[in-house]
Design an enzyme around this catalytic site. Sequence first.
Site, PDB file in Angstrom:
ATOM      1  N   ASP A 358       0.841  -1.207   0.000  1.00  0.00           N
ATOM      2  CA  ASP A 358       0.000   0.000   0.000  1.00  0.00           C
ATOM      3  C   ASP A 358       0.874   1.255   0.000  1.00  0.00           C
ATOM      4  O   ASP A 358       2.064   1.218  -0.352  1.00  0.00           O
ATOM      5  CB  ASP A 358      -0.971  -0.058   1.195  1.00  0.00           C
ATOM      6  CG  ASP A 358      -2.279   0.659   0.938  1.00  0.00           C
ATOM      7  OD1 ASP A 358      -2.295   1.907   1.042  1.00  0.00           O
ATOM      8  OD2 ASP A 358      -3.288   0.005   0.598  1.00  0.00           O
ATOM      9  N   ASP A 359       0.316   2.351   0.429  1.00  0.00           N
ATOM     10  CA  ASP A 359       0.938   3.674   0.400  1.00  0.00           C
ATOM     11  C   ASP A 359       2.318   3.693   1.076  1.00  0.00           C
ATOM     12  O   ASP A 359       2.532   2.990   2.060  1.00  0.00           O
ATOM     13  CB  ASP A 359      -0.009   4.617   1.159  1.00  0.00           C
ATOM     14  CG  ASP A 359       0.296   6.070   0.890  1.00  0.00           C
ATOM     15  OD1 ASP A 359       1.272   6.349   0.183  1.00  0.00           O
ATOM     16  OD2 ASP A 359      -0.465   6.926   1.395  1.00  0.00           O
ATOM     17  N   TRP A 469      -6.139   1.633  -6.961  1.00  0.00           N
ATOM     18  CA  TRP A 469      -6.091   3.001  -7.510  1.00  0.00           C
ATOM     19  C   TRP A 469      -6.863   3.914  -6.564  1.00  0.00           C
ATOM     20  O   TRP A 469      -8.085   3.907  -6.559  1.00  0.00           O
ATOM     21  CB  TRP A 469      -6.702   3.006  -8.912  1.00  0.00           C
ATOM     22  CG  TRP A 469      -6.617   4.308  -9.620  1.00  0.00           C
ATOM     23  CD1 TRP A 469      -7.188   5.483  -9.257  1.00  0.00           C
ATOM     24  CD2 TRP A 469      -5.914   4.570 -10.842  1.00  0.00           C
ATOM     25  NE1 TRP A 469      -6.896   6.464 -10.161  1.00  0.00           N
ATOM     26  CE2 TRP A 469      -6.117   5.924 -11.148  1.00  0.00           C
ATOM     27  CE3 TRP A 469      -5.140   3.786 -11.705  1.00  0.00           C
ATOM     28  CZ2 TRP A 469      -5.580   6.523 -12.293  1.00  0.00           C
ATOM     29  CZ3 TRP A 469      -4.614   4.371 -12.838  1.00  0.00           C
ATOM     30  CH2 TRP A 469      -4.834   5.731 -13.125  1.00  0.00           C
ATOM     31  N   ASP A 470      -6.131   4.711  -5.803  1.00  0.00           N
ATOM     32  CA  ASP A 470      -6.761   5.491  -4.735  1.00  0.00           C
ATOM     33  C   ASP A 470      -6.999   6.944  -5.165  1.00  0.00           C
ATOM     34  O   ASP A 470      -6.421   7.430  -6.151  1.00  0.00           O
ATOM     35  CB  ASP A 470      -5.848   5.453  -3.503  1.00  0.00           C
ATOM     36  CG  ASP A 470      -6.623   5.563  -2.202  1.00  0.00           C
ATOM     37  OD1 ASP A 470      -7.767   6.031  -2.234  1.00  0.00           O
ATOM     38  OD2 ASP A 470      -6.072   5.189  -1.162  1.00  0.00           O
ATOM     39  N   ASN A 472      -7.801  10.374  -2.646  1.00  0.00           N
ATOM     40  CA  ASN A 472      -8.080  10.596  -1.238  1.00  0.00           C
ATOM     41  C   ASN A 472      -8.581  11.969  -0.827  1.00  0.00           C
ATOM     42  O   ASN A 472      -8.473  12.331   0.351  1.00  0.00           O
ATOM     43  CB  ASN A 472      -6.836  10.258  -0.415  1.00  0.00           C
ATOM     44  CG  ASN A 472      -6.775   8.764  -0.137  1.00  0.00           C
ATOM     45  OD1 ASN A 472      -7.783   8.161   0.186  1.00  0.00           O
ATOM     46  ND2 ASN A 472      -5.608   8.174  -0.286  1.00  0.00           N
ATOM     47  N   CYS A 516     -10.558   2.848  -5.485  1.00  0.00           N
ATOM     48  CA  CYS A 516     -10.562   3.196  -4.051  1.00  0.00           C
ATOM     49  C   CYS A 516     -10.589   4.716  -3.986  1.00  0.00           C
ATOM     50  O   CYS A 516     -10.061   5.390  -4.865  1.00  0.00           O
ATOM     51  CB  CYS A 516      -9.291   2.649  -3.410  1.00  0.00           C
ATOM     52  SG  CYS A 516      -9.046   3.155  -1.699  1.00  0.00           S
ATOM     53  N   ASP A 538     -12.931   2.184   4.195  1.00  0.00           N
ATOM     54  CA  ASP A 538     -11.783   2.006   5.086  1.00  0.00           C
ATOM     55  C   ASP A 538     -12.220   1.354   6.388  1.00  0.00           C
ATOM     56  O   ASP A 538     -11.396   0.854   7.139  1.00  0.00           O
ATOM     57  CB  ASP A 538     -11.145   3.362   5.418  1.00  0.00           C
ATOM     58  CG  ASP A 538     -10.208   3.824   4.307  1.00  0.00           C
ATOM     59  OD1 ASP A 538      -9.905   3.013   3.415  1.00  0.00           O
ATOM     60  OD2 ASP A 538      -9.786   4.996   4.337  1.00  0.00           O
TER      61      ASP A 538
HETATM   62  C1  GLA Z   1      -6.838   5.600   1.702  1.00  0.00           C
HETATM   63  C2  GLA Z   1      -7.297   4.192   1.451  1.00  0.00           C
HETATM   64  C3  GLA Z   1      -6.643   3.260   2.430  1.00  0.00           C
HETATM   65  C4  GLA Z   1      -5.141   3.371   2.285  1.00  0.00           C
HETATM   66  C5  GLA Z   1      -4.693   4.805   2.467  1.00  0.00           C
HETATM   67  C6  GLA Z   1      -3.222   4.974   2.152  1.00  0.00           C
HETATM   68  O1  GLA Z   1      -7.313   6.080   2.909  1.00  0.00           O
HETATM   69  O2  GLA Z   1      -8.683   4.115   1.505  1.00  0.00           O
HETATM   70  O3  GLA Z   1      -7.061   1.939   2.212  1.00  0.00           O
HETATM   71  O4  GLA Z   1      -4.755   2.895   1.033  1.00  0.00           O
HETATM   72  O5  GLA Z   1      -5.417   5.686   1.654  1.00  0.00           O
HETATM   73  O6  GLA Z   1      -2.803   6.274   2.291  1.00  0.00           O
END
Ligand code: GLA
Length: 797
Positions: A358-359, A469-470, A472, A516, A538
């Site tokens: 992930d991130d 693919w996020d 935010n 996402c 989340d």
């Molecule tokens: C969002 C996503 C999470 C995670 C974070 C990472 O909040 O919904 O699942 O991937 O970003 O920064």
Amino acid sequence: MITVTGTVFQLDTAHTSYLFEARGGLLQQLYYGPRIKTHDAEPLREKTAAGYGSEVVYKAAEKPLSLDSRPLEFSPKNKGDYRLPAFSARTGQGFTADLVYEGFRVEEALPAPEGLPAPHGGDGCLIVTLKTADGLEVELLYGVFEQADVIARSLRVVNRTKAPLELLRAMSFQLDLPGCGYTLATLDGAWARERHVTEHRLAPGAVVFGSRTGASSNRTNPFFMVYEDGAGEFAGRVYGCNLVYSGSFEGAAEVSPLGSTRIMEGVQSDGFCWPLAPGERFEAPWAVLTCSDAGKNGMSQNMHRFVKEHILPPAFAHKLRPVLLNNWEATYFDFNERRLLRLAREAAALGVELFVLDDGWFGARDSDSAGLGDYEVNRKKLPSGLDGLGDKVRALGLGFGLWMEPEMVNEDSGLYRAHPDWAVKAPGVEPGRGRNQLVLDLCRREVRDYIVENVVRTVKTAGAAYVKWDMNRHVSDNYSPALDEQGRFAHRFVQGLYEIFRRVTEACPDVLFEGCASGGDRFDLGVLCYMPQIWTSDDTDAYERQLIQTGTSYGYPPCVMAAHVSASPNHQASRPSPLEARFDVAAFGLLGYELDLTVASAAEKKAMKEQIAWYKAHRQVLQQGDFYRLKSLFGPDDTRGLTARETQWITVAPDKSEAVAGEFMGLLVPSSAKPPMRLYGLHPDRLYEISVRREVINIKTFGSLINQILPFRVNADGLLMHTASGVYMLPCEEEHYTAWGDLLMRAGLRFKQSFTGTGYNDDVRLMPDFSGRLYALKAGAGALRAEKESKNEQSTN
Ligand code: GLA
């Protein structure tokens, strides 16, 4: 099937009919509902012999026709229909647009609106044209999907006048339902609480909902339903509507003073202004309509079928999805290769199939304040690069997946330092930040090219089999120097997004993409046209997910809902829940794990290993079965507090040979009655073997009551209990039944007595708050024989 008789248009699907006619220059609605045979249209026509008091007569020759009281497919603007309009444009004639019927044509395939996705397949497309005297043209498009029982609708506006005009509102559809007495239900929420069901009992006036965030949003989803009084999960007339669109949108339901109900949906008109030069056109996103007399479940079945057959990329629609481990809630930004590989090794040992990084793997991304926009791997954390880590993960027998947030940029990034003008901001105005980041201007070609090139290169370098693919933050400060008119911004932005989605997914056809957006902030049919699954929320708390997944299921099938088992207490809701319950709920979606396996106890790992094996054994029906809600936590508590409120779901194989039913506790009610669990969707004449999944119960669940169970005394908070709970869990009750489908559906299944605080043994079902159970149903080995025998018996009776 599309039938045109004179000027009556009839669109039939397997179980629905949609009729309207061109009369007096107007498109007048005749019927939308369960399938009917029509001898002629007269019984369906609204009869008017005299006008209502203060109303406006449309045209002298049409007297006493007033538009305000008519069920209309599309209403001419400023001509006496005072309900919410589906359309508004400023032309040389001001806001008046007397759009009258011109003609129709039928095309084989549904056209894709400019820059937007379209449902694929289908059984023809009817296009009806309306025009004003000076040449403003509106086309209404109707796509027919016979087996899914869906009518898709869209709208095109073409400026065939000699002067420029401005389009101010262009809904994808308007539908006038007869009478009032409806309830509108929308899926509303916020971050970590997405898509809860809100019921609005419709009364005179309008309920307007939608999003202005630049995405379809977690506030209100584009899916909504409208149902007649008395409609429930299994019976009653229910209409379902959705948009194939991922941007700001608007929906409305209005009860007119004369007691009819209008619903509509389309792009958000707040801030929308679309100039059209002579010859130019605007094409609205596709809307999706369905109807069922089999209640909300019947409507959902249609929507689910439609999503699977006509929205999801065909290469993935029926492909089983891997069980994954995502490192986010295990490590957040704090990881290195060694830590990731420890996690991956633990995951592989449990039977996980895909490891998702992930991130935090790129640039200076040690927190959410830096690095977005840069695609260079952070060598301090990952010295052997993405390819090196990917190879090591693959050597463990796992696929390798990657998180990216391509639409965003941090000001503290190489990309922003090189191209500060690529971020969305209005001239001279300090832009708003969300999660310390700005939004990249997807209206600009060079920005889109940068994103596509970098994402594709990164995915290929990593050998990624999966990409999350996020996105935010919401979009604000809407402005792009690439646009002649800023009223185009929101829509052009989404068109830019779809271009990126299309180019990236075409370049990586074998990669599984998961949409996402801060969890489920962009959960819609537009995303699903490119990415076959979406991160639902989340919030992975077992209880909250009962609500979120139930709400989402009204419009979307379980096979698009990513669902993870995470730590307890939950990181979003701070709520503790049993490990097994977290699995039980997640098993009704696309299963993943998102917790630190390196600190899990031996007993927990054993439990997770068994969960994964069980999931794989039932994956086909869990991911691809027909899903029904049996009970939900939404709606008023009609149990008077005497019975625990629960969620119950079932998913049934299309051939009805197997099923999995799930039961999820809200709050336990002591000394309460436990009504039988009535199932649905089974074959009434098949004999099913039913067995509970043998869950394990953490012995700490009992607290000091454990002393009533064990032959020796222990301190419930002591070291011994702690150590013992790490290596041993109690098996739950064993239950096994054989029953006909009709019994299971009509009488229901009575389970063992629930624990009520006085004694515990193998015949007691311990279901504390937020716990769950899964039941596997299989048409038994002797079922076919038994079926035949019973048929013979019936025929000799
Ligand atoms: C969002 C996503 C999470 C995670 C974070 C990472 O909040 O919904 O699942 O991937 O970003 O920064």
